[in-house]
Design a protein around this motif. Sequence first.
Motif, PDB file in Angstrom:
ATOM      1  N   GLY A 174     -47.906  40.033 -23.047  1.00 21.83           N
ATOM      2  CA  GLY A 174     -48.964  40.991 -22.682  1.00 21.83           C
ATOM      3  C   GLY A 174     -48.817  41.547 -21.269  1.00 21.83           C
ATOM      4  O   GLY A 174     -49.213  42.678 -20.999  1.00 21.83           O
ATOM      5  N   ALA A 175     -48.244  40.755 -20.372  1.00 18.93           N
ATOM      6  CA  ALA A 175     -48.143  41.195 -18.980  1.00 18.93           C
ATOM      7  C   ALA A 175     -46.986  42.163 -18.748  1.00 18.93           C
ATOM      8  O   ALA A 175     -46.933  42.807 -17.698  1.00 18.93           O
ATOM      9  CB  ALA A 175     -47.972  39.974 -18.071  1.00 18.93           C
ATOM     10  N   LEU A 176     -46.064  42.246 -19.701  1.00 18.52           N
ATOM     11  CA  LEU A 176     -44.843  43.032 -19.481  1.00 18.52           C
ATOM     12  C   LEU A 176     -44.582  44.131 -20.516  1.00 18.52           C
ATOM     13  O   LEU A 176     -43.907  45.124 -20.205  1.00 18.52           O
ATOM     14  CB  LEU A 176     -43.599  42.118 -19.537  1.00 18.52           C
ATOM     15  CG  LEU A 176     -43.592  40.805 -18.753  1.00 18.52           C
ATOM     16  CD1 LEU A 176     -42.309  40.047 -19.055  1.00 18.52           C
ATOM     17  CD2 LEU A 176     -43.687  41.098 -17.278  1.00 18.52           C
ATOM     18  N   THR A 247     -51.829  49.472 -13.063  1.00 11.25           N
ATOM     19  CA  THR A 247     -52.928  48.690 -12.486  1.00 11.25           C
ATOM     20  C   THR A 247     -53.249  47.487 -13.376  1.00 11.25           C
ATOM     21  O   THR A 247     -53.338  47.619 -14.587  1.00 11.25           O
ATOM     22  CB  THR A 247     -54.194  49.566 -12.335  1.00 11.25           C
ATOM     23  OG1 THR A 247     -53.887  50.662 -11.475  1.00 11.25           O
ATOM     24  CG2 THR A 247     -55.345  48.775 -11.737  1.00 11.25           C
ATOM     25  N   SER A 248     -53.409  46.332 -12.732  1.00  4.10           N
ATOM     26  CA  SER A 248     -53.980  45.169 -13.419  1.00  4.10           C
ATOM     27  C   SER A 248     -55.366  44.977 -12.828  1.00  4.10           C
ATOM     28  O   SER A 248     -55.514  44.946 -11.604  1.00  4.10           O
ATOM     29  CB  SER A 248     -53.147  43.905 -13.153  1.00  4.10           C
ATOM     30  OG  SER A 248     -51.969  43.931 -13.913  1.00  4.10           O
ATOM     31  N   GLY A 249     -56.377  44.880 -13.690  1.00  7.75           N
ATOM     32  CA  GLY A 249     -57.728  44.756 -13.159  1.00  7.75           C
ATOM     33  C   GLY A 249     -58.585  43.828 -14.000  1.00  7.75           C
ATOM     34  O   GLY A 249     -58.184  43.409 -15.084  1.00  7.75           O
ATOM     35  N   ALA A 290     -43.257  47.604 -12.388  1.00  5.30           N
ATOM     36  CA  ALA A 290     -44.639  47.803 -11.931  1.00  5.30           C
ATOM     37  C   ALA A 290     -45.600  46.919 -12.735  1.00  5.30           C
ATOM     38  O   ALA A 290     -46.531  46.335 -12.188  1.00  5.30           O
ATOM     39  CB  ALA A 290     -45.017  49.270 -12.048  1.00  5.30           C
ATOM     40  N   ASP A 291     -45.352  46.792 -14.047  1.00  5.57           N
ATOM     41  CA  ASP A 291     -46.217  45.985 -14.909  1.00  5.57           C
ATOM     42  C   ASP A 291     -46.085  44.495 -14.581  1.00  5.57           C
ATOM     43  O   ASP A 291     -47.082  43.783 -14.410  1.00  5.57           O
ATOM     44  CB  ASP A 291     -45.846  46.248 -16.387  1.00  5.57           C
ATOM     45  CG  ASP A 291     -46.940  45.824 -17.339  1.00  5.57           C
ATOM     46  OD1 ASP A 291     -48.013  45.406 -16.876  1.00  5.57           O
ATOM     47  OD2 ASP A 291     -46.716  45.903 -18.567  1.00  5.57           O
ATOM     48  N   ALA A 292     -44.844  44.035 -14.472  1.00  3.79           N
ATOM     49  CA  ALA A 292     -44.606  42.616 -14.152  1.00  3.79           C
ATOM     50  C   ALA A 292     -45.222  42.285 -12.794  1.00  3.79           C
ATOM     51  O   ALA A 292     -45.885  41.253 -12.619  1.00  3.79           O
ATOM     52  CB  ALA A 292     -43.104  42.326 -14.129  1.00  3.79           C
ATOM     53  N   LEU A 293     -45.053  43.194 -11.856  1.00  4.98           N
ATOM     54  CA  LEU A 293     -45.519  42.935 -10.496  1.00  4.98           C
ATOM     55  C   LEU A 293     -47.044  42.989 -10.393  1.00  4.98           C
ATOM     56  O   LEU A 293     -47.647  42.174  -9.690  1.00  4.98           O
ATOM     57  CB  LEU A 293     -44.877  43.979  -9.567  1.00  4.98           C
ATOM     58  CG  LEU A 293     -44.898  43.682  -8.068  1.00  4.98           C
ATOM     59  CD1 LEU A 293     -44.384  42.287  -7.764  1.00  4.98           C
ATOM     60  CD2 LEU A 293     -44.057  44.722  -7.333  1.00  4.98           C
ATOM     61  N   SER A 294     -47.679  43.920 -11.105  1.00  5.63           N
ATOM     62  CA  SER A 294     -49.137  44.024 -10.964  1.00  5.63           C
ATOM     63  C   SER A 294     -49.817  42.755 -11.483  1.00  5.63           C
ATOM     64  O   SER A 294     -50.756  42.256 -10.861  1.00  5.63           O
ATOM     65  CB  SER A 294     -49.682  45.277 -11.649  1.00  5.63           C
ATOM     66  OG  SER A 294     -49.550  45.187 -13.038  1.00  5.63           O
ATOM     67  N   THR A 295     -49.328  42.203 -12.581  1.00  4.41           N
ATOM     68  CA  THR A 295     -49.938  40.963 -13.091  1.00  4.41           C
ATOM     69  C   THR A 295     -49.617  39.795 -12.156  1.00  4.41           C
ATOM     70  O   THR A 295     -50.484  38.964 -11.873  1.00  4.41           O
ATOM     71  CB  THR A 295     -49.452  40.654 -14.524  1.00  4.41           C
ATOM     72  OG1 THR A 295     -49.511  41.844 -15.298  1.00  4.41           O
ATOM     73  CG2 THR A 295     -50.296  39.584 -15.179  1.00  4.41           C
ATOM     74  N   SER A 296     -48.376  39.749 -11.656  1.00  7.72           N
ATOM     75  CA  SER A 296     -47.998  38.669 -10.727  1.00  7.72           C
ATOM     76  C   SER A 296     -48.891  38.698  -9.499  1.00  7.72           C
ATOM     77  O   SER A 296     -49.482  37.686  -9.107  1.00  7.72           O
ATOM     78  CB  SER A 296     -46.543  38.844 -10.244  1.00  7.72           C
ATOM     79  OG  SER A 296     -45.648  38.859 -11.321  1.00  7.72           O
TER      80      SER A 296
HETATM   81 MG    MG Z   1     -48.686  43.625 -16.204  1.00 11.52          MG
END
Ligand code: MG
Length: 337
Positions: A174-176, A247-249, A290-296
């Motif tokens: 889900g995070a990637l 964005t992860s929010g 960007a996706d991997a990093l925003s969740t991290s």
């Molecule tokens: Mg993500």
Amino acid sequence: MSKTLKGLLAAACAAVVLITMLSGCQMPLKRYSISYTDTFDTVTVFSAYCSSYDEFSEAANAVHAELLRLHSVFDIYSETSSVYRLNSESKLESADKELIELIWLGKEYYNLSGGKLNIAAGSLLRLWHQARAEDVLPNADALIKAAEHIDISKVAISDDDIIISDPNLTLDFGALAKGYAADKAAEKAIECGLTSFLLDLGGNIKAVGKKPDGECWTVGIKNPYVEGEADSQILTAVKATDVSVVTSGDYERFFEVDGKRYSHIIDPDTFYPAQLYRSVTVIAAESKIADALSTSLFCMSLEDGKALAKSLDAQVMWVMADGICEKTEGFIEYEKK
Ligand code: MG
Ligand code: ADP
């Protein structure tokens, strides 16, 4: 007038006529847009400047087909997906190359984030997914038990086979997956000849090229403190061309118990939702990064997060739990409302 000069003049006039005719033949670029609701449990909007609807439609179909294909690889809840089979049988022979690529990416970000991004935390994430569906907090003992089965080193890849040596360990992409899919779908649009488009996979945005007037795309970043979808909920905006903005929010997928908010991003060290920020927005060249990093970053301290963002040349904005915004040096806002 000499013969040579006359000849040159005639040639120049012919060239001007030809250029005028050619530019007159060029169709003006028009903006087209379409949305899909059948992939990655979110709304996808694909907008592009094209010279005809047929050109747009061909690219939009290719984008949609690619998203459907990747959704069917990564959807942990569909019995026909590759990940579902892998999670049920703890092994998958001749696995899809996309699955192998995302496992490597997951392992890389596990290391970069000091274990905060953990795609092997499926057992823990599933309890929170269920809790969200039922509006009831998960049982603390169940969380502790689930967390005994999130050791990513138990996930091994040998050629194109995947073997999980803990039968209770499951993967969750889900995070990637959305970022990865946005990159792949954008490649399809480019293969169809498109040079100016915006792909928005539920807030996971990929901006390619500039608009015909030479302007970059404008991407709004939501204000986590204001509910709803309208423009007035935009905290700020950035100019984007050939980058991804993700964005992860905690404001879209969450539930509340006794007035306390529990979001869908879980800190694998506490087994509970991360609470340091309301949102983290990352701008990077590739959407999967960007996706991997925003969740991290959503689970990491500001100090560690800033160091990681710098090392990866990513621009980041953190909206802290107290409403204050922190930004990396190169994070340039377009307008503030
Ligand atoms: Mg993500
Ligand atoms: P969204 O999917 O809402 O765009 P994210 O990219 O931040 O947001 O991904 C959140 C999803 O990632 C969750 O729904 C869950 O499936 C998974 N997830 C949550 N916490 C973690 C974590 N610490 N490590 C890896 N995956 C996580």
